[in-house]
Design an enzyme around this catalytic site. Structure first.
Site, short mmCIF file in Angstrom:
data_model
loop_
_atom_site.label_atom_id
_atom_site.label_comp_id
_atom_site.label_asym_id
_atom_site.label_seq_id
_atom_site.Cartn_x
_atom_site.Cartn_y
_atom_site.Cartn_z
N ARG A 1 -0.31 8.59 9.28
CA ARG A 1 -0.14 7.14 9.49
C ARG A 1 0.24 6.44 8.19
O ARG A 1 -0.39 6.66 7.15
CB ARG A 1 -1.44 6.56 10.03
N HIS B 1 -8.49 9.57 3.75
CA HIS B 1 -8.19 8.50 2.79
C HIS B 1 -8.44 9.04 1.39
O HIS B 1 -9.48 9.66 1.15
CB HIS B 1 -9.06 7.27 3.07
N ARG C 1 -0.29 8.56 1.96
CA ARG C 1 -1.70 8.94 1.81
C ARG C 1 -1.94 10.45 1.90
O ARG C 1 -2.79 10.99 1.20
CB ARG C 1 -2.41 8.24 2.96
N HIS D 1 -10.64 9.67 7.61
CA HIS D 1 -10.43 8.22 7.73
C HIS D 1 -9.85 7.81 9.07
O HIS D 1 -10.27 6.80 9.64
CB HIS D 1 -9.49 7.80 6.60
N GLU E 1 0.86 -1.19 0.00
CA GLU E 1 0.00 0.00 0.00
C GLU E 1 0.89 1.23 0.00
O GLU E 1 2.13 1.12 0.06
CB GLU E 1 -0.95 -0.01 1.21
C1 SIN Z 1 -7.14 0.82 2.93
O1 SIN Z 1 -7.45 -0.35 2.76
O2 SIN Z 1 -6.82 1.59 2.03
C2 SIN Z 1 -7.17 1.34 4.32
C3 SIN Z 1 -6.07 0.73 5.08
C4 SIN Z 1 -5.68 1.65 6.20
O3 SIN Z 1 -6.41 2.58 6.52
O4 SIN Z 1 -4.59 1.45 6.73
#
Ligand code: SIN
Length: 557
Positions: free
Chosen positions: A401, A256, A305, A366, A135
């Protein structure tokens, strides 16, 4: 350390507490039943402690079951703890507490192994090891997942089953109103109430305990659109503040980048499109198909993010568009159905076909990086009060985060907190009767609070808007009506919005999730935490505390 003067007086409301009708005694109360709360309760019960879990809804109905991505941990052959530490510090933009990050990274694999030992059915690779994905902000594949995109649901299922198997007492549909304090300021329990029909408070109870663990999650509901469920109203943070605890980094709310855009009138919880979809190769594009993240950051669509959300927000501001698009078509229908069944379904429910069209997405509130100031063992500034998971500010998440570090933090902190309380539970102590005066914020004020917070304290902020927000919050109506759960929640929302406005106004820089249009760069003098504490008159006092971080590169989009 220095005191920060705020332009608008920062005053929060005290609850007009109903009198207790009865008393109950336990050893430890855990408030909240997401990953952190459930793991704390299970670990305490395994250590022989008597635990009572208090939860506003049904057991396990918090934010955790909505988590799609998974749990970050160094498990891959090509990975290394130093890389996970470095990625977390870089994403955290100078506000991480490096020792806490090192502890998180070191203990994450064991926490995940314990989860598997409790029966979690993780997605596995061909060799039978946890399958790993990537991610935003991660330099290696290190996200463990379950059910494709149902990771949080599997964590919740596993821990709730473990809790039931151990016979742990659970008070569902019960709200924690305020902490019970001893004469010397320790927390010795909670005043709670069962939520009856229409949100009326019933069976008001003093739940006496030798320690209280808050695991109440975040406050995404202070924004009109959020990925968080309805219960994420900041009750735990507000309760801790009223109990005298220090609260920090509240301005650092992570948006998010890809909540599904369901129309400009969208309110409340919005469907999430996991970052893992971009981890598997999807890209953000505008209405003409041009890549949004090309040239914005070396990691493009997998930048941390905060950078992706700020880039999208700047694009929306410049073009007047109300959403961008996520293009996952090249991943193919079969792969998408298998890897992201829940997301494919929620797109379909919104009349969209992820495999055959770019889907509209927009940033949404988020995760709160700040919270009740605590160490990774859950200790807060008030003896007897502990905080774990999203409600806590341990310094692990810094100013932004790193993806999928949150459930991991919840589990690691829960295990550590349970270990501390198993070893050192304080002796039971007498509590003093809580003050009963106070005026809750009127539930009718909720829409105005969330609209103003969204307008002025969203992804992009400036002094003018934040000042207007602070003034609007200071002018909000209070209510003398009997307290109900709606008033408890709105009062908490008002408290967190007030702290958020005040801190965001004070932090005259851009760093991590906090983006000031009128101060677009990070400033070295702001490599500090903004720490708040309530004084006896209901005024919030704010001071700065320097952060000793591991010198990450600061990147501002
Ligand atoms: C996501 O699946 O994009 C969210 C995961 C997260 O908030 O760490």
């Amino acid at each position: 350390m220095s005191e920060v003067r705020t332009l608008v007086p920062t005053v929060v409301a005290a609850l007009p507490l109903p009198a207790a009708e009865r008393e109950q005694v336990t050893e430890v109360v855990v408030v909240g039943s997401g990953a952190a709360g459930l793991m704390t309760a299970v670990a305490l019960a395994e250590a022989g402690r008597t635990v009572t879990v208090v939860t506003k809804g049904r057991l396990g109905a918090g934010s955790t079951p909505w988590a799609q991505g998974g749990l970050a941990a160094v498990l891959g052959a090509d990975d290394d703890a130093e890389l996970h530490v470095r990625d977390t510090l870089v994403a955290g933009a100078g506000l991480c507490d490096e020792p806490a990050v090192r502890t998180l990274v070191a203990e994450a694999p064991e926490a995940i192994a314990q989860l598997q030992g409790l029966g979690a059915r993780l997605d596995l690779d061909a060799g039978g090891r946890p399958a790993l994905t990537r991610e935003g902000g991660h330099s290696r594949d290190r996200i463990v997942h379950a059910g494709g995109d149902a990771s949080g649901a599997e964590v919740t299922r596993t821990l709730a089953a473990a809790l039931r198997a151990r016979g742990i007492a659970v008070l569902e549909h019960t709200v924690a109103l305020d902490a019970l304090l001893t004469a010397d300021g320790r927390v010795g329990g909670l005043r709670t109430a069962r939520i009856g029909d229409g949100g009326a408070l019933r069976d008001v109870t003093d739940l006496r305990a030798r320690a209280v663990v808050l695991a109440t999650g975040g406050f995404g509901q202070v924004f009109t659109a959020t990925t968080n469920p309805a219960g994420a109203t900041g009750d735990g943070l507000a309760l801790a503040l009223r109990a005298g605890a220090e609260v920090a980094d509240v301005e650092l709310v992570q948006f998010h980048p890809t909540a599904l855009w369901t129309g400009s009138g969208a309110r409340g919880q919005q469907p999430l499109v996991s970052e893992a979809v971009r981890g598997e190769g999807a890209v953000l594009v505008d209405a003409d198909g041009a890549r949004i993240m090309a040239g914005a950051h070396p990691l493009e669509d997998l930048a941390p993010r905060d950078i992706v959300s700020a880039t999208i927000a700047a694009h929306l501001r410049a073009t007047g568009a109300d959403h961008v698009l996520l293009d996952a078509r090249h991943l193919g229908a079969d792969f998408l159905e298998r890897r992201f069944p829940g997301i494919v379904r929620s797109c379909r429910d919104a009349g969209l076909d992820l495999a055959h069209e770019p889907v509209p997405v927009v940033p949404a509130a988020h995760y709160v990086c700040g919270g009740v100031l605590a160490d990774l063992d859950g200790r807060t500034s008030v003896p007897g009060l502990h905080a774990v998971g999203e409600v806590a500010c341990t310094g692990v998440q810094g100013a932004n985060r790193l993806a999928s570090n949150s459930i991991t933090e919840g589990l690691v902190a829960a295990r550590r907190c349970a270990g501390v309380l198993a070893a050192e539970l304080p002796a039971p102590a007498d509590v003093v009767a809580p003050a009963s005066g106070g005026e809750a914020i009127a539930p009718a004020a909720r829409a105005a609070i969330t609209a103003a917070t969204t307008r002025h304290a969203g992804v992009l902020r400036d002094a003018e808007g934040l000042t207007e927000l602070a003034r609007a919050l200071a002018a909000v109506d209070r209510s003398n009506a009997p307290l109900d759960v709606a008033a408890v929640e709105v009062t908490a929302l008002h408290t967190v919005a007030t702290l958020l406005a005040s801190a965001a106004l004070a932090r005259t820089e851009s760093r991590g999730c906090h983006r000031r249009l009128d101060a677009p760069q990070p400033r070295p003098e702001w490599q500090v935490r903004l720490v708040h504490r309530l004084n006896r008159t209901g005024h919030v006092r704010t001071r700065t505390v320097p952060v000793l971080a591991g010198a990450p590169e600061l990147v501002v989009a």
